[in-house]
Design a protein around this motif. Structure first.
Motif, mmCIF file in Angstrom:
data_model
loop_
_atom_site.group_PDB
_atom_site.id
_atom_site.type_symbol
_atom_site.label_atom_id
_atom_site.label_comp_id
_atom_site.label_asym_id
_atom_site.label_seq_id
_atom_site.Cartn_x
_atom_site.Cartn_y
_atom_site.Cartn_z
ATOM 1 N N UNK A 9 0.984 -1.297 -0.069
ATOM 2 C CA UNK A 9 -0.111 -0.179 -0.084
ATOM 3 C C UNK A 9 0.840 1.117 -0.072
ATOM 4 N N UNK A 10 0.682 2.331 -0.822
ATOM 5 C CA UNK A 10 1.162 3.347 -0.895
ATOM 6 C C UNK A 10 0.414 4.339 -0.386
ATOM 7 N N UNK A 11 0.871 4.898 0.974
ATOM 8 C CA UNK A 11 -0.127 6.073 1.606
ATOM 9 C C UNK A 11 0.364 7.303 1.366
ATOM 10 N N UNK A 12 -0.336 8.249 1.018
ATOM 11 C CA UNK A 12 0.107 9.653 0.881
ATOM 12 C C UNK A 12 -0.565 10.572 2.081
ATOM 13 N N UNK A 13 0.328 11.218 2.829
ATOM 14 C CA UNK A 13 -0.231 11.971 3.915
ATOM 15 C C UNK A 13 0.292 11.395 5.210
ATOM 16 N N UNK A 14 0.886 12.102 5.958
ATOM 17 C CA UNK A 14 1.439 11.687 7.229
ATOM 18 C C UNK A 14 0.717 12.290 8.350
ATOM 19 N N UNK A 15 -0.716 12.703 8.385
ATOM 20 C CA UNK A 15 -1.484 13.081 9.271
ATOM 21 C C UNK A 15 -2.002 11.982 10.149
ATOM 22 N N UNK A 16 -3.096 12.283 11.058
ATOM 23 C CA UNK A 16 -3.831 11.266 11.820
ATOM 24 C C UNK A 16 -4.094 10.071 11.217
ATOM 25 N N UNK A 17 -4.983 10.157 10.162
ATOM 26 C CA UNK A 17 -5.168 9.142 9.294
ATOM 27 C C UNK A 17 -4.098 8.243 8.382
ATOM 28 N N UNK A 18 -3.338 9.014 7.943
ATOM 29 C CA UNK A 18 -1.983 8.179 7.339
ATOM 30 C C UNK A 18 -1.191 7.395 8.339
ATOM 31 N N UNK A 19 -1.161 7.990 9.621
ATOM 32 C CA UNK A 19 -0.233 7.163 10.378
ATOM 33 C C UNK A 19 -1.055 6.300 11.124
#
Length: 360
Positions: A9-19
């Motif tokens: 999985x490639x996650x874009x965004x390291x905010x609450x949802x991404x982390x």
């Protein structure tokens, strides 16, 4: 243990949802890479966050609750006031914190959003999979997978992309672009231009505010405006002032506020009472950090296409105004964590089916 079945999985965004999603993927032993555009995983943006029992339950399930309670310190409030526009209390609920914990098993706590990001990041085992300063530029889909290209010239290949990159989501834009070429009409035409904004919001963190009672939360109502002000750890006071715009703004016409705009906003509203003994100007004078932001309000019609999926603000920026009892980021944060857990459960089931040969 090596990741399962070659699924990545490639996650874009390291905010609450991404982390949160990254933590969940690790628990399922699913490979991932997380791309964050900023150079700091927990930037000091000056926002607070309120976590209610249902959100804390999810954090407990992923092993973060004890760490959150440590960093939140005394971020609990005891008394809740609903106040009239002159600051006078109309309704008082005592021992709100203990009521919450007794009824739901978890309290309600307020603390710096930055601290929650630090806790979530500390729980990630494979920190080498978190890549900072990696802003997504383009996504290409093929039958066998996806390739994500970043503005620094790097590319990442995987099975699917999950966009946790906020209201101005690059992933959502790439979904629309790709769908327009392959399946014209799949996404509603002009949807981005119809995203509304009805309110602006001043928010920030103040310290050692005179005449603010300890361990208190106040909702102060008003004519097309309202406050939420609450106690936090280390004599912090968190505030949100919601003010309705003279007219709704849409899409590209939604303003991006400058510090000069914020200064004018404060000048216009500094005399507003929060309590009988405290005005907005007095609170703002004791600020550590502050900002002025527009409040987008939208639930996009479609959240996925091909091998791309949206979670959090990139899919739904929830209604967050005084008409619905003003709150902090709790509603959205809970939604972000729930999005992550639901998507990860689905991915986990699919990866298991692939591993046991039930899916091609």
């Amino acid at each position: 243990m090596s990741p399962s079945s070659g699924f990545k999985v490639i996650i874009t965004g390291g905010g609450i949802a991404g982390l949160t999603l990254a933590i969940l993927l690790e628990k399922f032993n699913i490979d991932y890479v997380l791309l964050e555009a900023h150079d700091d995983i927990s930037p000091p943006v000056g926002a607070s966050i309120g976590l209610m029992p249902n959100g804390l339950l999810i954090l407990d399930q992923i092993g973060c609750y004890d760490a959150v309670r440590v960093v939140a310190q005394a971020g609990e409030f005891d008394n809740l006031h609903i106040r009239a526009k002159d600051g006078k209390s109309m309704k008082r609920t005592e021992h709100m914190f203990s009521h919450m914990e007794k009824r739901h098993g978890y309290p309600m706590i307020f603390f710096d959003r930055q601290w929650l990001l630090q806790v979530l990041y500390s729980q990630i085992k494979h920190k080498d999979r978190v890549v900072l300063q990696s802003q997504v530029k383009r996504i290409d889909c093929a039958e066998s997978g996806v390739k994500v290209s970043t503005r620094d010239g790097q590319s990442y290949s995987g099975t699917m992309v999950i966009g946790a990159d906020g209201i101005h989501s690059v992933v959502r834009g790439e979904m629309s672009r790709i769908a327009a070429e392959a399946r014209p009409g799949y996404f509603p035409a002009g949807e981005e231009d119809r995203v509304p904004c009805y309110y602006q919001c001043s928010f920030g963190i103040a310290h050692k505010v005179p005449n603010w009672p300890e361990r208190e939360q106040s909702f102060t109502t008003g004519d097309q405006k309202a406050f939420l002000v609450t106690s936090g750890p280390d004599e912090r006071v968190y505030w949100f002032l919601f003010v309705k715009l003279p007219e709704a703004k849409y899409g590209k016409d939604i303003p991006k506020y400058t510090k000069e705009d914020e200064a004018l906003f404060v000048k216009q509203h500094q005399a507003l009472p929060i309590t009988e003994a405290l005005t907005f100007g007095q609170l703002y004078h004791k600020r550590l950090t502050s900002a002025l932001t527009p409040l987008h309000e939208v639930v996009f019609e479609k959240w996925f296409y091909n091998r791309m999926l949206l979670i959090g603000d990139s899919a739904h920026k929830v209604r967050f105004t005084p008409e619905y009892r003003p709150a902090t980021n709790n509603v959205q944060a809970k939604s972000d964590r729930r999005d992550g857990s639901q998507r990860c459960n689905g991915i986990g089931r699919r990866v298991h089916k692939r591993a046991v040969g039930e899916e091609g």
